[in-house]
Design a protein around this motif. Structure first.
Motif, PDB file in Angstrom:
ATOM      1  N   SER A  99       0.830  -1.207   0.000  1.00  0.00           N
ATOM      2  CA  SER A  99       0.000   0.000   0.000  1.00  0.00           C
ATOM      3  C   SER A  99       0.863   1.256   0.000  1.00  0.00           C
ATOM      4  CB  SER A  99      -0.889   0.031   1.252  1.00  0.00           C
ATOM      5  OG  SER A  99      -1.669  -1.125   1.364  1.00  0.00           O
ATOM      6  N   PHE A 100       0.287   2.344  -0.484  1.00  0.00           N
ATOM      7  CA  PHE A 100       0.927   3.643  -0.329  1.00  0.00           C
ATOM      8  C   PHE A 100       0.812   4.064   1.135  1.00  0.00           C
ATOM      9  CE2 PHE A 100       0.086   5.286  -4.927  1.00  0.00           C
ATOM     10  CZ  PHE A 100       1.094   4.452  -5.389  1.00  0.00           C
ATOM     11  N   GLY A 101       1.854   4.695   1.634  1.00  0.00           N
ATOM     12  CA  GLY A 101       1.816   5.242   2.981  1.00  0.00           C
ATOM     13  C   GLY A 101       1.248   6.653   2.963  1.00  0.00           C
ATOM     14  N   ILE A 102       0.539   7.009   4.013  1.00  0.00           N
ATOM     15  CA  ILE A 102      -0.060   8.335   4.144  1.00  0.00           C
ATOM     16  C   ILE A 102       0.411   8.971   5.444  1.00  0.00           C
ATOM     17  CG2 ILE A 102      -2.245   9.595   4.414  1.00  0.00           C
ATOM     18  CD1 ILE A 102      -3.527   7.386   2.702  1.00  0.00           C
ATOM     19  N   SER A 103       0.751  10.236   5.389  1.00  0.00           N
ATOM     20  CA  SER A 103       1.250  10.921   6.574  1.00  0.00           C
ATOM     21  C   SER A 103       0.177  10.971   7.661  1.00  0.00           C
ATOM     22  CB  SER A 103       1.678  12.344   6.209  1.00  0.00           C
ATOM     23  OG  SER A 103       1.941  13.082   7.391  1.00  0.00           O
ATOM     24  N   PRO A 104       0.559  10.717   8.910  1.00  0.00           N
ATOM     25  CA  PRO A 104      -0.402  10.860  10.015  1.00  0.00           C
ATOM     26  C   PRO A 104      -0.859  12.304  10.196  1.00  0.00           C
ATOM     27  CG  PRO A 104       1.815  10.468  10.856  1.00  0.00           C
ATOM     28  CD  PRO A 104       1.869  10.226   9.384  1.00  0.00           C
ATOM     29  N   HIS A 105      -0.163  13.241   9.547  1.00  0.00           N
ATOM     30  CA  HIS A 105      -0.581  14.643   9.593  1.00  0.00           C
ATOM     31  C   HIS A 105      -1.691  14.941   8.584  1.00  0.00           C
ATOM     32  CE1 HIS A 105       2.910  15.765  12.130  1.00  0.00           C
ATOM     33  NE2 HIS A 105       3.529  14.821  11.445  1.00  0.00           N
ATOM     34  N   ARG A 106      -1.977  13.981   7.688  1.00  0.00           N
ATOM     35  CA  ARG A 106      -3.034  14.161   6.672  1.00  0.00           C
ATOM     36  C   ARG A 106      -3.959  12.942   6.656  1.00  0.00           C
ATOM     37  NH1 ARG A 106      -1.843  17.415   2.285  1.00  0.00           N
ATOM     38  NH2 ARG A 106      -4.041  17.112   1.787  1.00  0.00           N
ATOM     39  N   PRO A 107      -4.546  12.563   7.795  1.00  0.00           N
ATOM     40  CA  PRO A 107      -5.326  11.315   7.860  1.00  0.00           C
ATOM     41  C   PRO A 107      -6.512  11.287   6.915  1.00  0.00           C
ATOM     42  CG  PRO A 107      -5.740  12.679   9.797  1.00  0.00           C
ATOM     43  CD  PRO A 107      -4.576  13.293   9.078  1.00  0.00           C
ATOM     44  N   GLN A 108      -7.049  12.462   6.565  1.00  0.00           N
ATOM     45  CA  GLN A 108      -8.213  12.496   5.678  1.00  0.00           C
ATOM     46  C   GLN A 108      -7.878  12.002   4.278  1.00  0.00           C
ATOM     47  OE1 GLN A 108      -6.485  15.083   6.689  1.00  0.00           O
ATOM     48  NE2 GLN A 108      -6.064  16.394   4.903  1.00  0.00           N
ATOM     49  N   LEU A 109      -6.588  11.978   3.935  1.00  0.00           N
ATOM     50  CA  LEU A 109      -6.197  11.518   2.602  1.00  0.00           C
ATOM     51  C   LEU A 109      -6.502  10.045   2.382  1.00  0.00           C
ATOM     52  CD1 LEU A 109      -2.748  13.235   1.889  1.00  0.00           C
ATOM     53  CD2 LEU A 109      -4.904  13.567   0.662  1.00  0.00           C
ATOM     54  N   LYS A 110      -6.572   9.266   3.446  1.00  0.00           N
ATOM     55  CA  LYS A 110      -6.803   7.827   3.280  1.00  0.00           C
ATOM     56  C   LYS A 110      -8.100   7.558   2.534  1.00  0.00           C
ATOM     57  CE  LYS A 110      -7.225   3.422   5.694  1.00  0.00           C
ATOM     58  NZ  LYS A 110      -7.036   2.663   6.953  1.00  0.00           N
ATOM     59  N   ASN A 111      -9.179   8.182   2.949  1.00  0.00           N
ATOM     60  CA  ASN A 111     -10.454   7.960   2.266  1.00  0.00           C
ATOM     61  C   ASN A 111     -10.414   8.449   0.827  1.00  0.00           C
ATOM     62  OD1 ASN A 111     -11.628   6.797   4.526  1.00  0.00           O
ATOM     63  ND2 ASN A 111     -12.506   8.724   5.262  1.00  0.00           N
ATOM     64  N   ASP A 112      -9.753   9.603   0.590  1.00  0.00           N
ATOM     65  CA  ASP A 112      -9.650  10.141  -0.762  1.00  0.00           C
ATOM     66  C   ASP A 112      -8.875   9.191  -1.678  1.00  0.00           C
ATOM     67  OD1 ASP A 112     -11.004  12.376   0.102  1.00  0.00           O
ATOM     68  OD2 ASP A 112      -9.196  13.588   0.376  1.00  0.00           O
ATOM     69  N   ILE A 113      -7.739   8.696  -1.180  1.00  0.00           N
ATOM     70  CA  ILE A 113      -6.900   7.803  -1.976  1.00  0.00           C
ATOM     71  C   ILE A 113      -7.604   6.483  -2.218  1.00  0.00           C
ATOM     72  CG2 ILE A 113      -4.747   6.469  -1.981  1.00  0.00           C
ATOM     73  CD1 ILE A 113      -4.391   9.437  -2.624  1.00  0.00           C
ATOM     74  N   ASN A 114      -8.250   5.945  -1.203  1.00  0.00           N
ATOM     75  CA  ASN A 114      -8.950   4.664  -1.376  1.00  0.00           C
ATOM     76  C   ASN A 114     -10.073   4.780  -2.411  1.00  0.00           C
ATOM     77  OD1 ASN A 114      -7.308   3.477   0.506  1.00  0.00           O
ATOM     78  ND2 ASN A 114      -8.800   3.513   2.162  1.00  0.00           N
ATOM     79  N   ALA A 115     -10.825   5.877  -2.356  1.00  0.00           N
ATOM     80  CA  ALA A 115     -11.907   6.072  -3.322  1.00  0.00           C
ATOM     81  C   ALA A 115     -11.354   6.239  -4.734  1.00  0.00           C
ATOM     82  CB  ALA A 115     -12.742   7.289  -2.933  1.00  0.00           C
ATOM     83  N   ALA A 116     -10.251   6.971  -4.855  1.00  0.00           N
ATOM     84  CA  ALA A 116      -9.633   7.175  -6.166  1.00  0.00           C
ATOM     85  C   ALA A 116      -9.081   5.866  -6.719  1.00  0.00           C
ATOM     86  CB  ALA A 116      -8.525   8.223  -6.063  1.00  0.00           C
ATOM     87  N   LEU A 117      -8.482   5.041  -5.854  1.00  0.00           N
ATOM     88  CA  LEU A 117      -7.954   3.751  -6.302  1.00  0.00           C
ATOM     89  C   LEU A 117      -9.086   2.865  -6.816  1.00  0.00           C
ATOM     90  CD1 LEU A 117      -5.552   1.816  -6.556  1.00  0.00           C
ATOM     91  CD2 LEU A 117      -5.931   1.136  -4.173  1.00  0.00           C
ATOM     92  N   ALA A 118     -10.198   2.849  -6.114  1.00  0.00           N
ATOM     93  CA  ALA A 118     -11.349   2.065  -6.571  1.00  0.00           C
ATOM     94  C   ALA A 118     -11.837   2.549  -7.929  1.00  0.00           C
ATOM     95  CB  ALA A 118     -12.476   2.138  -5.542  1.00  0.00           C
ATOM     96  N   ARG A 119     -11.826   3.871  -8.139  1.00  0.00           N
ATOM     97  CA  ARG A 119     -12.307   4.411  -9.407  1.00  0.00           C
ATOM     98  C   ARG A 119     -11.391   4.043 -10.576  1.00  0.00           C
ATOM     99  NH1 ARG A 119     -13.537   8.964  -6.151  1.00  0.00           N
ATOM    100  NH2 ARG A 119     -11.751  10.153  -6.928  1.00  0.00           N
ATOM    101  N   ILE A 120     -10.054   4.135 -10.377  1.00  0.00           N
ATOM    102  CA  ILE A 120      -9.163   3.816 -11.501  1.00  0.00           C
ATOM    103  C   ILE A 120      -9.168   2.319 -11.810  1.00  0.00           C
ATOM    104  CG2 ILE A 120      -7.716   5.845 -11.063  1.00  0.00           C
ATOM    105  CD1 ILE A 120      -5.520   3.912 -10.067  1.00  0.00           C
ATOM    106  N   LYS A 121      -9.535   1.504 -10.837  1.00  0.00           N
ATOM    107  CA  LYS A 121      -9.684   0.072 -11.119  1.00  0.00           C
ATOM    108  C   LYS A 121     -10.966  -0.194 -11.913  1.00  0.00           C
ATOM    109  CE  LYS A 121      -6.865  -1.966  -7.471  1.00  0.00           C
ATOM    110  NZ  LYS A 121      -6.801  -2.932  -6.343  1.00  0.00           N
TER     111      LYS A 121
END
Length: 220
Positions: A180-202
């Motif tokens: 998995s890609f790592g996400i900074s603990p200073h930007r926890p909201q990115l996890k949902n954004d990245i996961n949704a984007a990964l699902a879309r490109i698949k």
């Protein structure tokens, strides 16, 4: 958004003939940035520096497989897996993995280095997967423990093929798994954004096109 990558880890991340950063992981990261509408800046780092950059807030995403040490475990946020990996022992046909007298090349701060050291093997760590081939050809190591995708790239070298090393899949659970890609603990909201984007490109075919461009088989 600041994304850290390595540049000597083909086919995951490397510079093409024009000097542009590319590779499977890099292009997946670019696709994710596009999906979430982010202006991403890519910073090249050594593999061992990716996790500290994230934890210190100097990067938002690490577009490389991150290995947490026991001391750091639980501090890193990880997105959904973007590929699955396993590890190969590349060694002389008559040498079992870890045989005494065999020096084993590994990428520093990787799960392969951690495993090899815990087995008590004679280990030589390098900064990137690109250095593994050079070390084996120079005779500074007689075998290597590497991720499957790195082994594919190494096989493209005629000099490496001339060594006649035999690949063996190591079945230890700690040497395979989802990456998995790592996400900074200073930007926890990115996890949902990245996961949704990964699902879309698949779903929309972008992931498969990138997979086919850099790898000879599906890795999702």
């Amino acid at each position: 958004m600041r994304v850290v990558v390595v540049e000597d880890a083909a086919p995951l991340a490397y510079r093409d003939e024009s000097g542009r950063l590319t590779g499977f992981s890099v292009e997946i990261a670019r696709a994710l940035c596009s999906e979430i509408g982010a202006n991403c800046v890519f910073d090249v780092v050594a593999e061992r520096d990716a996790l500290p950059r994230l934890l210190q807030g100097k990067a938002d995403i690490a577009a490389t497989g991150i290995f947490e040490t026991r001391e750091q475990r639980g501090k890193l946020i990880q997105a959904d897996p973007y590929y699955r990996s396993f590890s190969l022992w590349l060694g002389p046909a008559d040498a079992s993995p870890g045989r005494k007298g065999i020096r084993v090349a590994v990428v520093g701060d990787s799960i392969q280095e951690d495993y090899a050291r815990r087995q008590g093997w004679d280990v030589k760590a390098v900064r990137s997967s690109g250095e593994l081939t050079r070390m084996l050809i120079a005779g500074e190591a007689q075998a290597a423990l590497v991720p499957m995708i790195a082994a594919l790239q190494m096989q493209k070298s005629r000099a490496f093929r001339g060594l006649g090393l035999t690949p063996t899949v190591l079945r230890a659970a700690e040497l395979s798994g989802d990456i998995s890609f790592g996400i900074s603990p200073h930007r926890p909201q990115l996890k949902n954004d990245i996961n949704a984007a990964l699902a879309r490109i698949k779903r929309n075919g972008t992931y498969d096109r990138i997979n086919s461009r850099f790898l000879p088989f599906r890795v999702s």
